[in-house]
Design an enzyme around this catalytic site. Sequence first.
Site, mmCIF file in Angstrom:
data_model
loop_
_atom_site.group_PDB
_atom_site.id
_atom_site.type_symbol
_atom_site.label_atom_id
_atom_site.label_comp_id
_atom_site.label_asym_id
_atom_site.label_seq_id
_atom_site.Cartn_x
_atom_site.Cartn_y
_atom_site.Cartn_z
ATOM 1 N N GLU A 136 5.618 17.006 -6.245
ATOM 2 C CA GLU A 136 4.479 16.504 -5.485
ATOM 3 C C GLU A 136 4.371 17.206 -4.130
ATOM 4 O OE1 GLU A 136 6.901 14.817 -6.986
ATOM 5 O OE2 GLU A 136 6.336 12.760 -7.430
ATOM 6 N N CYS A 195 8.657 9.913 -5.206
ATOM 7 C CA CYS A 195 9.785 9.366 -4.440
ATOM 8 C C CYS A 195 9.289 8.963 -3.038
ATOM 9 C CB CYS A 195 10.917 10.392 -4.338
ATOM 10 S SG CYS A 195 10.620 11.691 -3.130
ATOM 11 N N GLU A 200 15.285 22.814 -7.900
ATOM 12 C CA GLU A 200 16.618 22.390 -7.445
ATOM 13 C C GLU A 200 17.472 23.606 -7.105
ATOM 14 O OE1 GLU A 200 16.797 18.540 -10.472
ATOM 15 O OE2 GLU A 200 18.112 20.246 -10.799
ATOM 16 N N CYS A 243 8.074 11.879 -0.766
ATOM 17 C CA CYS A 243 6.759 12.392 -1.156
ATOM 18 C C CYS A 243 5.651 11.403 -0.779
ATOM 19 C CB CYS A 243 6.716 12.676 -2.657
ATOM 20 S SG CYS A 243 7.651 14.152 -3.101
#
Length: 165
Positions: free
Chosen positions: A84, A119, A74, A122
């Site tokens: 991922e 997510c 982040e 991904c």
Amino acid sequence: MDEISRYSSGIVLNPDDLHPVIRDKDVETAKIAEKLMKIADEARKYSYSPYSKFSVGAALLCMDGTIYTGCNVETAAFTGICAERNAVFKAISDGRKSFAAIAISGGKHEMESGYCAPCGVCRQVLSEFVNPFEFMVIFRGVTGDTKAISFNEMLPYSFGPEILE
Ligand code: ZN
């Protein structure tokens, strides 16, 4: 240290043991899932997630047996990358595009989130490279149980490269 291990986790499973195992989804799949999950747990330790406090690690198994790891990263500007995609892009950058499975370990404050699934972004990236009926997604519940499902179960009716052919 050779070129592969510099960029990947350095762990290589024997592909002869692996491919039928993954495809058949038999009892051996559980062993592979367990191994990959342990590697994902290790990758999660490198997570840089000071804002969400949600750390994720991924272990991506290539068809040749090589395993690439990734963690989420982040930034203060809310940009970054998931574990991922980090693993997938490392593999692609290293010339590998053929994948068998991915294990994902994640949760807030170093706890288990319970089935930390990829997510949407991904999933879309994975759909570019995987056979949806053979590629396995492995994740773990809060009680430690590991679930392995096919990519097609996770993203049915996906928009993949075959649509543009
Ligand atoms: Zn993601």
